[in-house]
Design a protein around this motif. Structure first.
Motif, PDB file in Angstrom:
ATOM      1  N   VAL A  40       0.866  -1.176   0.000  1.00  0.00           N
ATOM      2  CA  VAL A  40       0.000   0.000   0.000  1.00  0.00           C
ATOM      3  C   VAL A  40       0.906   1.230   0.000  1.00  0.00           C
ATOM      4  O   VAL A  40       1.623   1.472   0.966  1.00  0.00           O
ATOM      5  CB  VAL A  40      -0.904   0.018   1.249  1.00  0.00           C
ATOM      6  CG1 VAL A  40      -1.818   1.232   1.231  1.00  0.00           C
ATOM      7  CG2 VAL A  40      -1.723  -1.268   1.329  1.00  0.00           C
ATOM      8  N   PRO A  41       0.917   1.997  -1.102  1.00  0.00           N
ATOM      9  CA  PRO A  41       1.844   3.136  -1.197  1.00  0.00           C
ATOM     10  C   PRO A  41       1.749   4.092  -0.022  1.00  0.00           C
ATOM     11  O   PRO A  41       2.770   4.550   0.490  1.00  0.00           O
ATOM     12  CB  PRO A  41       1.430   3.812  -2.512  1.00  0.00           C
ATOM     13  CG  PRO A  41       0.810   2.729  -3.330  1.00  0.00           C
ATOM     14  CD  PRO A  41       0.126   1.808  -2.345  1.00  0.00           C
ATOM     15  N   GLN A  42       0.531   4.387   0.422  1.00  0.00           N
ATOM     16  CA  GLN A  42       0.367   5.335   1.528  1.00  0.00           C
ATOM     17  C   GLN A  42       1.018   4.805   2.798  1.00  0.00           C
ATOM     18  O   GLN A  42       1.622   5.560   3.554  1.00  0.00           O
ATOM     19  CB  GLN A  42      -1.117   5.610   1.808  1.00  0.00           C
ATOM     20  CG  GLN A  42      -1.828   6.396   0.720  1.00  0.00           C
ATOM     21  CD  GLN A  42      -2.415   5.470  -0.353  1.00  0.00           C
ATOM     22  OE1 GLN A  42      -1.943   4.358  -0.557  1.00  0.00           O
ATOM     23  NE2 GLN A  42      -3.431   5.940  -1.056  1.00  0.00           N
ATOM     24  N   ALA A  43       0.884   3.498   3.022  1.00  0.00           N
ATOM     25  CA  ALA A  43       1.474   2.910   4.221  1.00  0.00           C
ATOM     26  C   ALA A  43       2.998   2.937   4.126  1.00  0.00           C
ATOM     27  O   ALA A  43       3.688   3.128   5.126  1.00  0.00           O
ATOM     28  CB  ALA A  43       0.981   1.483   4.402  1.00  0.00           C
ATOM     29  N   LEU A  44       3.494   2.778   2.912  1.00  0.00           N
ATOM     30  CA  LEU A  44       4.944   2.796   2.711  1.00  0.00           C
ATOM     31  C   LEU A  44       5.508   4.192   2.976  1.00  0.00           C
ATOM     32  O   LEU A  44       6.492   4.341   3.703  1.00  0.00           O
ATOM     33  CB  LEU A  44       5.252   2.350   1.277  1.00  0.00           C
ATOM     34  CG  LEU A  44       6.712   2.137   0.920  1.00  0.00           C
ATOM     35  CD1 LEU A  44       7.350   1.097   1.824  1.00  0.00           C
ATOM     36  CD2 LEU A  44       6.842   1.709  -0.533  1.00  0.00           C
ATOM     37  N   THR A  45       4.866   5.224   2.411  1.00  0.00           N
ATOM     38  CA  THR A  45       5.361   6.582   2.643  1.00  0.00           C
ATOM     39  C   THR A  45       5.187   6.970   4.107  1.00  0.00           C
ATOM     40  O   THR A  45       5.987   7.731   4.645  1.00  0.00           O
ATOM     41  CB  THR A  45       4.649   7.621   1.750  1.00  0.00           C
ATOM     42  OG1 THR A  45       3.255   7.380   1.782  1.00  0.00           O
ATOM     43  CG2 THR A  45       5.116   7.536   0.326  1.00  0.00           C
TER      44      THR A  45
END
Ligand SMILES: [Zn+2]
Length: 120
Positions: A40-45
């Motif tokens: 999940v990109p948001q979780a990664l950032t």
């Protein structure tokens, strides 16, 4: 926690590159994340800044580029897959079990921080 461990391994790879560049520091990092990877990109950032603390990437910006899923249809060739439709050609419904792209997670680019002038 999944994304935190991914962030850590990206930081590992990027730190290695920075070491090879004579101990440079990074101002930004770009990663390519497939829409079909489980990331999940948001979780990664969100996980990145804490994971980067104490590394040469501390304070660097993380850019995530999402790569759409592309499968191979026997009739239509490479087709962009709809996540909700699963591994099937969106045009004819044929199964496309092989992902040509869309499950990657890779470091794309490291932006180096300009060295600070000495004695300032
Ligand atoms: Zn098709």
């Amino acid at each position: 926690m999944h994304e935190a461990s991914i962030a850590l391994s990206l930081i590992d790879v990027a730190s290695e590159v920075l070491r090879e560049n004579g101990g440079a520091r990074a101002s930004a990092l770009t990663v390519r994340v497939g829409a079909w990877s489980s990331v999940v990109p948001q979780a990664l950032t969100a996980a990145f800044p804490a994971c980067a603390q104490g590394t040469p990437l501390e304070g660097a910006r993380l850019n995530v580029v999402t790569v759409p899923g592309v499968g191979e249809c026997p009739t239509h060739g490479p087709v962009t897959l709809d996540l909700k439709g699963g591994l099937r050609c969106p045009q004819c419904g044929a199964p496309t079990p092989t992902l040509l792209q869309g499950d990657e997670l890779e470091l794309d680019e490291i932006e180096l921080l300009e060295p600070q002038p000495e004695g300032s």
